[in-house]
Design a protein around this motif. Sequence first.
Motif, PDB file in Angstrom:
ATOM      1  N   LEU A  90      -2.651  40.564 -31.293  1.00 39.90           N
ATOM      2  CA  LEU A  90      -1.381  40.255 -30.630  1.00 39.90           C
ATOM      3  C   LEU A  90      -1.152  41.247 -29.491  1.00 39.90           C
ATOM      4  N   GLY A  91      -1.392  42.527 -29.791  1.00 42.90           N
ATOM      5  CA  GLY A  91      -1.232  43.560 -28.776  1.00 42.90           C
ATOM      6  C   GLY A  91      -2.182  43.356 -27.607  1.00 42.90           C
ATOM      7  N   MET A  92      -3.439  43.024 -27.900  1.00 42.41           N
ATOM      8  CA  MET A  92      -4.432  42.772 -26.848  1.00 42.41           C
ATOM      9  C   MET A  92      -3.974  41.632 -25.946  1.00 42.41           C
ATOM     10  N   PHE A 141       1.245  48.922 -27.146  1.00 44.06           N
ATOM     11  CA  PHE A 141       0.134  48.198 -27.769  1.00 44.06           C
ATOM     12  C   PHE A 141      -1.179  48.954 -27.610  1.00 44.06           C
ATOM     13  N   PHE A 153       7.275  40.629 -40.340  1.00 46.87           N
ATOM     14  CA  PHE A 153       7.543  40.231 -38.963  1.00 46.87           C
ATOM     15  C   PHE A 153       9.034  40.017 -38.717  1.00 46.87           C
ATOM     16  N   LEU A 205      -5.638  52.276 -34.384  1.00 51.94           N
ATOM     17  CA  LEU A 205      -6.353  51.459 -35.360  1.00 51.94           C
ATOM     18  C   LEU A 205      -7.854  51.690 -35.281  1.00 51.94           C
ATOM     19  N   LEU A 265       2.045  36.762 -44.706  1.00 56.90           N
ATOM     20  CA  LEU A 265       2.219  37.107 -43.294  1.00 56.90           C
ATOM     21  C   LEU A 265       2.720  35.891 -42.512  1.00 56.90           C
ATOM     22  N   PHE A 290      -7.791  36.754 -38.826  1.00 56.81           N
ATOM     23  CA  PHE A 290      -6.476  36.313 -38.373  1.00 56.81           C
ATOM     24  C   PHE A 290      -6.150  36.868 -36.992  1.00 56.81           C
ATOM     25  N   ILE A 337       3.338  43.058 -43.448  1.00 61.37           N
ATOM     26  CA  ILE A 337       3.945  43.325 -42.158  1.00 61.37           C
ATOM     27  C   ILE A 337       5.117  42.378 -42.063  1.00 61.37           C
ATOM     28  N   PHE A 386       6.565  48.637 -35.735  1.00 64.59           N
ATOM     29  CA  PHE A 386       5.347  48.557 -36.541  1.00 64.59           C
ATOM     30  C   PHE A 386       4.278  49.497 -35.976  1.00 64.59           C
ATOM     31  N   ARG A 395      -2.502  37.644 -48.874  1.00 62.56           N
ATOM     32  CA  ARG A 395      -1.646  38.373 -47.935  1.00 62.56           C
ATOM     33  C   ARG A 395      -1.388  37.601 -46.655  1.00 62.56           C
ATOM     34  N   ILE A 396      -2.401  36.818 -46.237  1.00 62.20           N
ATOM     35  CA  ILE A 396      -2.210  36.075 -44.992  1.00 62.20           C
ATOM     36  C   ILE A 396      -1.116  35.019 -45.170  1.00 62.20           C
ATOM     37  N   GLY A 448      -7.400  41.546 -41.793  1.00 56.78           N
ATOM     38  CA  GLY A 448      -6.137  40.888 -42.123  1.00 56.78           C
ATOM     39  C   GLY A 448      -5.007  41.179 -41.168  1.00 56.78           C
ATOM     40  N   ASP A 449      -3.944  41.742 -41.714  1.00 57.21           N
ATOM     41  CA  ASP A 449      -2.736  41.912 -40.900  1.00 57.21           C
ATOM     42  C   ASP A 449      -2.929  42.921 -39.776  1.00 57.21           C
ATOM     43  N   TYR A 450      -3.801  43.911 -39.968  1.00 57.19           N
ATOM     44  CA  TYR A 450      -4.043  44.874 -38.889  1.00 57.19           C
ATOM     45  C   TYR A 450      -4.708  44.184 -37.712  1.00 57.19           C
ATOM     46  N   LEU A 488     -11.256  45.589 -37.931  1.00 53.61           N
ATOM     47  CA  LEU A 488      -9.996  45.620 -38.675  1.00 53.61           C
ATOM     48  C   LEU A 488      -9.870  44.369 -39.531  1.00 53.61           C
ATOM     49  N   ALA A 503      -4.435  41.063 -37.007  1.00 49.53           N
ATOM     50  CA  ALA A 503      -3.424  40.177 -36.431  1.00 49.53           C
ATOM     51  C   ALA A 503      -2.605  40.915 -35.386  1.00 49.53           C
ATOM     52  N   ILE A 504      -2.121  42.082 -35.765  1.00 46.73           N
ATOM     53  CA  ILE A 504      -1.221  42.794 -34.869  1.00 46.73           C
ATOM     54  C   ILE A 504      -2.003  43.390 -33.689  1.00 46.73           C
ATOM     55  N   ALA A 505      -3.252  43.803 -33.924  1.00 48.41           N
ATOM     56  CA  ALA A 505      -4.060  44.354 -32.827  1.00 48.41           C
ATOM     57  C   ALA A 505      -4.376  43.271 -31.798  1.00 48.41           C
ATOM     58  N   LEU A 523      -4.149  36.731 -33.298  1.00 49.94           N
ATOM     59  CA  LEU A 523      -2.917  36.261 -32.654  1.00 49.94           C
ATOM     60  C   LEU A 523      -2.981  36.518 -31.154  1.00 49.94           C
ATOM     61  N   LEU A 580      -1.310  51.416 -30.263  1.00 48.95           N
ATOM     62  CA  LEU A 580      -1.628  50.757 -31.534  1.00 48.95           C
ATOM     63  C   LEU A 580      -3.130  50.561 -31.683  1.00 48.95           C
ATOM     64  N   ILE A 581      -3.734  49.991 -30.640  1.00 48.45           N
ATOM     65  CA  ILE A 581      -5.150  49.660 -30.748  1.00 48.45           C
ATOM     66  C   ILE A 581      -5.991  50.928 -30.858  1.00 48.45           C
TER      67      ILE A 581
END
Lengths: 255, 318, 295
Positions: B123-125, C272, C40, C279, C99, B62, C38, C230, C95-96, B115-117, B113, B119-121, B64, C275-276
């Motif tokens: 998105l951040g990129m 961000f 949103f 992670l 989401l 997933f 998450i 988040f 889960r998707i 699923g949702d992780y 990563l 997705a958000i990573a 984004l 975040l990365i």
Amino acid sequence: MRELLKTENVSMVFGGLKAVSDFNIKLGAGELVGLIGPNGAGKTTAFNMLTGVYQPTTGAITFDGENIVGKKPYQVTKAGIARTFQNIRLFSELTVLENVKIAFQSRVKYGLLEAVFRVGRYFKEENAIEAEARRLLSIFHLEGLADETAKNLPYGAQRRLEIARALATKPKLLLLDEPAAGMNPQETQELMEMIRWIRKEFGLTILLIEHDMALVMGICERIYVLEYGEIIAEGTPKEIRENPEVIRAYLGGEG
Amino acid sequence: MNLLRKNDLKMLVFSVALFAVLQVLISERILSSFWQLNLVIIGINIILAASLNLINGYTGQFSLGHAGFMAVGAYVGVVLTTNFGVPFPVALVAGGIAAGFLGFLIGLPTLRLRGDYLAIATLGMGEIIRIVIMNIQYVGGAAGFKGIPHHTTFAWVFFLMLFTLFFIKNFVNSAHGRACLAIRENEIAAESMGVNTTRYKVMAFTIGAAFAGIAGGLFAHSFYLITPASFTFMQTFNYLIMVVMGGLGSITGSIAGAFVVTFISAALASWPEFRMIIYAVALILLMFYRPQGLFGYMELTNMGFLRKIFKKGGDANA
Amino acid sequence: MELLQQVVQQLINGISLGSIYALIALGYTMIYGIIKLINFAHGDIYMVGAYIGFFAITQGGFSVVPALLISLVTTGLLGMLVERIAYRPLRKAPRISVLITAIGVSFFIEYTSMYFVSPTPRTFPQMFGDVAVSIGGIVINGQQMLILGITAVLMVLLTYIVQKTKTGKAMRAASFDTETAELMGINSDRIISITFGIGSALAAVAGVLVGIYYNSIDPLMGIMPGLKAFVAAVLGGIGILPGAVVGGLILGVVEALVSGFVSSTFRDAAAFAILILVLLVRPAGLFGKNTKEKV
């Protein structure tokens, strides 16, 4: 007998908890061996270490003369170990045929551009894969279901498909994780015959985890017993049946 | 030579006929310039939706970050054509390669990563890419890049869209594509069937990013000015809506999704709130009643009467 | 000395902003902890909280504390309503799917709000602007004191609820293992609903405080802080309440330092990037434990 698999003092620790310790087994080529033990004894963890899903904390695993510790699961598969899963893991939205075709992955030679432009080795290899996959399906009486979505298969057929798919990777060693789980006695009987037959037909070595004692005692030539992550006994079905340690730990518990 | 199989040939004939009709409608000015622009946008959106579908729908990763890759393609393209006089097709390809390369670099670490992780990573990129572009004065910073030559014609869009669909369809129907599907279905089983999951995730991500880059180039050369604000993650959500509406894992679905969303956007251009409310309600209702999207995993060429026209070929495709 | 003074000033700004992130992040982390979603739409809940507070002050003529309470209660109920309508039917869905639904809910709240309150930003009435404490050239203004004070009170209250009350214990049990909690007689639907209520109420307070701090609110104001909260939750270790607070404060401070000493345009990129980095290097977050997927 040529030695195919050997594990030496393999241990797996999860956050301080020893799931498996000093796991030592040897499999000769062509053997059919059982791995039994109470729930939570570490049988599936052992399988996961043999297939690279988990990396053992310590110890060595030698397969066909090669150390396979540190290899990723797909590399282990390529080296010649295939497996099925306790909780069936099919590609459930794909067709039965596609499920088997995916198992040819490590032998596909055509590249990305050959695939996209349908040139070179693409058709030759795809046709070969298709033919071989259908042949495997027919062995497991699944040829009529080739275009069915895997999730729509009855339970027994799903178990057979998982074995067919594992065999499509051309393994030397096949690991079966509770193949008879959820089967009725009739199906279990058929499964036993099938396991014997595929061993002969495909020249396989088989290691199986099973709870069904009739099945294990019926087809395995040798049995390892695991309790609390340690092997407490090893021997022929007769020896295991009479081993007091085993009776205490396992058979006694089940009556 | 089996380069064009029967089905591909039929599809090609059909597509060229469709192109001829649309081209006549455009050159005879039967379509207003508003709808001409929308045809171009639909084509670009199909490329973006199909390429996002390759990542999100077929491979099940997933992402984004699509707008970020689109931005890379757009900016590399316009710099090459405007500042260096590079021919348009070369600039498009360069934009695609740049976006693909970046996709590779980003995909390698992040695709671990799930699923949702993920997705958000991603998105951040995507946002980081945009913010970096915003801070490069050479390309105009936040004010945007001006004076872009208007190179994008309907013909360019149509045939590049066709190429994208052809590429993705054949990829999905090869062993490489099957590996991606296997990852989507069950990553652990895929790995134990001999699929190098990292390799194929990164491959799908790179291909998807490269096509997003090409689409970005086409998009940029339809306008005089592009700004980093055109490539926010809200833009990615637009393509996500197309993919989800049409169906994760269906090329037909991506085409349909791009059509529907672009039409709704155009028709409700003066009421942007309603447009977004409709998307929102559509997304929620889809997840409730038809999470697989309009087409699920199906292709049009697989259904009913069309099946007779596009007879099943030698492989699992079409 | 000049530099040191600047750094300290930015730290204070950062902690104020970070408190806001922490309040939003708490809701994120509680909701993720219990249903692995998450949410949103959480940032948009915060936006709604800001608007309710705004209308309570400007139209209702309430002062800050009653306005906060009105916003807290109404927004909390809204959060529970959202969960009831949009997420509960999907409890067993992949889960998707959930989401994607959350993305839909987020759009829905943003654009229906935009329809009702118009997209133009509203100006929050000036409050506490003239109160300020200055220590050696470093200024803490009244709004910052308000933020820090209210955040502290809420943290204490939340800790009490989660640690001492029956509901709080049930929440912790459910977030540890929902199925077992149900076997123990915990009504997980009710607990999830309460979690959404509390999380949304905290976000509402954050919304009102931000309105007072920055003087300006608009219907899309929740998007970025939502995402950043988040990030804060992930940084601290998702599902862990003190983690969310620490994560929020770190994020706020980093952002203040980046905008103060590098460039404010890189502020969002910094969040961000954190975040990365987290992670990839330590996905379980600062306070989390690494877990393995069961095969």
